[in-house]
Design an enzyme around this catalytic site. Structure first.
Site: not given
Length: 679
Positions: A235, A123, A183, A324, A436, A300, A125, A92-93, A421, A127, A441, A35-36, A418
């Site tokens: 924080y 500090e 968070e 990250k 199933c 920061k 991060k 966001s960061l 069975c 998740d 079964c 994503y990043d 399945c």
């Protein structure tokens, strides 16, 4: 130019799709790194400084102009929730995975501020899910998600129960109005507990703590949210009145501690970027000991005045960055995909891997979640795949190494029947799992008996997976009641059984009749009912007979039991086979009701919250928990201001240190035994 614009629109569409999955649905479709990379490419193709507009002439309650974000990406708001405009935006960061990029960040800031060295704080991060807490005159009036950065959803009702979150702060030096950012997270122990219950109930497992936390804060049923033990750390500083209240981030962090708010365990103030880089390394070494999942470090500027001078871009502050940590990943061969059938019929695909060392353990199997996941990732037997531990807990296949795929490999064909069975599989609307439908079964029967006999339920020693398989395959056990009808002659027919092993199993089966009522309730395998709910049901209804007659309103009156669970309980006990089973258990002498002694027990620990740390010499951890709960107390996995006592055994760890900092009473093992023996 046209190619750039086309690529930009393509990336915009992808990012919106991935944001929808991550923020609104709590089911990310790509890794953070993927994503990043896409986001960085998108940002490089054009400036987004015009994303932030203004409401002309309007002011917020602190006299600042209101701002409206027109987000390209990132919005967790849902229509079902009331929204709130943040007094100060929740931006966001910017992220980096690269040491060189981190020092480039420092170089840019030094140029803006005309300094050779800058003071930073480092500090963890976390998740989890970002939240803004608004306190007015020391009272928590609102908890709000990030939303689109300007406006978020009010989730106060879903987090107000968090043990370590103070709803009122009486300190004389508390600001009249303040937004405190933090968070919400779920501790590893709680995540494992919930996934263990879901596995036992035949439900899909949650991929990682972050996804489960995000889903929990957006539940429409606050009772259901309370059943999942969320935690919080704070924080960050949003709006504050009077202004200029804090001069540094370090001072703000110290004030949070003084006020009794839960703070991060690691905060290091340094005088330079090189000092910050060293602190990042220290954090990486320590972070696995924390109860919350971390995926990086946040750096920061310590000086708030410098933060204000540096300012922000449209989406992120210029004075902070997230470094990250790379998730540990390994490439290996996907040797096979097997299909497992759970006790409720859930069909689960599992990747069989060429064993590979990953995050400290040897991994040979990994989750593939469901048929949709296999199709989306186009996972094929014989592929080279990338494996990581989601939230550093559950091994999962992240992606296929397409560049190494052999042309002869064919798409995986998910079964329509399945594998055990051969019943035709079905899928309920709104669910991802195939099931199933055949309750007879063999695989379902084996899983039900295994769950019934497991340590957390009836705790029948010597009745393991291989023994159960033989019993079912030979038709000696096709329902739970058959366990109590087994004879020594029947057991001697099984492979590996002799006189002594048969006697041991029969003795263990007989001993299981003495297990507590809550264990019996749990062992029945009622959908959505795990250990915690079983204890509540046993305490309130006191017998299987009374529980079987409970109405939906009776059940939902119990804190933590919502409508879905109540309907499941009622449906289970309405079944004639269940009624027959209860009568059988009673005739066999199982504990189908609380003993008289338990009914008359003095609940001397009512309302008290205990945390256990270190090894106990006289009781197992489970036995200690049972003692506390029997006397009306509760056991928590983490220390907070609401903890009544920390019971300290040998070889204590971080919980002991935290209890000392919070002035929580710490009692020895002998003091604990004196306390519970009074009951």
């Amino acid at each position: 130019m046209k190619d750039l614009e086309r690529r930009r629109k393509e990336l915009e569409g992808l990012l919106k799709k991935y944001d929808e999955a991550y923020y609104r649905n709590a089911k990310p479709e790509v890794s953070d790194q993927q994503y990043d990379r896409l986001r960085q490419e998108f940002d490089s193709l054009g400036s987004q400084d015009d994303m932030l507009g203004l409401f002309a002439g309007e002011e917020d309650q602190l006299g600042n102009e209101k701002r409206e974000l027109v987000p390209v990406v990132g919005d967790d708001r849902l229509e079902e929730f009331e929204s709130h405009i943040h007094i100060s935006p929740m931006l966001s960061l910017d992220n980096t995975y690269d040491e060189e990029e981190f020092f480039e960040f420092n170089k840019r800031l030094c140029k803006i501020l005309e300094k050779e060295e800058l003071p930073y704080v480092v500090e963890p991060k976390i998740d989890g899910v970002a939240v803004s807490l608004t306190y007015e005159q020391g009272v928590l009036v609102k908890a709000t998600t990030r939303g689109n950065g300007i406006e978020g959803d009010i989730i106060t009702q879903n987090i107000i129960h968090i043990q370590n979150l103070p709803t009122k702060i009486t300190s004389a030096n508390f600001p009249s109005l303040i937004e405190i950012r933090g968070e919400i997270f779920m501790a590893h122990d709680e995540f494992n507990r919930i996934n263990s219950e879901r596995e036992n109930e035949g439900l899909d497992l949650y991929a990682n703590p972050r996804n489960l936390t995000a889903g929990t804060v957006k539940l429409l049923d606050p009772k259901e949210a309370r059943r999942r033990k969320l935690e919080i750390v704070v924080y960050g500083l949003g709006a504050c009145h009077p202004s200029g209240y804090f001069s540094t981030q370090s001072q703000f962090h110290h004030s949070l501690k003084v006020w009794g708010l839960p703070t991060v365990e690691f905060l290091q103030a340094v005088s330079s970027a090189s000092g910050a880089w060293a602190a990042i390394g220290h954090l990486d070494e320590q972070r696995n000991n924390y109860s919350y999942p971390t995926d990086g470090a946040v750096i920061k500027l310590d000086s708030i005045e410098m933060q204000q001078v540096a300012g922000t871009t449209a989406k992120a502050p210029r004075w902070a960055i997230a470094y990250k940590f790379e998730s540990e990943r390994q490439q290996t061969l996907l040797e096979n995909i097997i299909i497992q059938v759970g006790r409720t019929g859930t069909i689960t695909p599992v990747a069989c891997l060429k064993p590979v060392q990953l995050a400290g353990s040897l991994v040979s199997r990994a989750s593939l979640h469901n048929a949709d996941e296999i199709s989306r990732k186009d996972v094929r037997i014989g592929d080279q795949v990338i494996v990581e531990k989601a939230g550093e807990i559950i091994p999962q296949v992240v992606e296929v190494v397409l560049s190494e795929r052999e042309h002869s490999l064919v798409p995986f064909s998910f079964p329509s029947v399945c594998p055990e069975c051969e019943s035709e599989l079905f899928k309920t609307e709104g669910e991802t799992a195939w099931r199933c439908p055949n309750s007879l079964c063999p695989d379902q029967i084996k899983a039900r008996i295994e769950y019934f006999a497991s340590r957390g339920c009836m705790n029948i020693d010597h009745l393991g997976e291989s023994v159960i398989s033989q019993l079912v395959d030979r038709s000696l056990a096709i329902k739970l009641s058959d366990i109590y009808n087994l004879s020594k002659d029947q057991l001697l027919q099984l492979d590996g059984f002799a006189e002594k092993s048969a006697d041991n199993l029969l003795l263990s089966i007989e001993k299981s009749k003495e297990q507590d009522l809550w264990r019996l309730i749990c062992s029945l395998g009622i959908k959505h009912v795990g250990v915690s709910a079983s204890k509540d049901l046993a305490r309130v209804f006191r017998s299987l007979h009374t529980l079987a007659q409970a109405t939906e309103s009776d059940l939902t009156a119990i804190e933590g039991i919502g409508g879905i669970m109540a309907k499941s309980v009622i449906s289970f006990f309405e079944d004639n086979a269940t009624q027959d089973l209860i009568r059988f258990f009673k005739d066999q002498g199982l504990q189908v009701e609380l003993p008289i002694a338990d009914l008359e027990l003095d609940l001397i620990l009512d309302g008290k919250i205990f945390v256990l740390t270190g090894a106990l010499s006289e009781l197992t951890r489970d036995q200690a928990v049972e003692k506390i709960e029997a006397l009306g107390g509760r056991v928590s996995s983490s220390v907070s201001k609401k903890t009544s006592f920390l019971v300290s055994g040998s070889s204590t760890g971080s919980k002991f240190n935290k209890a000392e900092k919070l002035n929580i009473p710490i009692i020895s093992e002998s003091e604990f035994y004196d306390m519970i023996q009074k009951g």
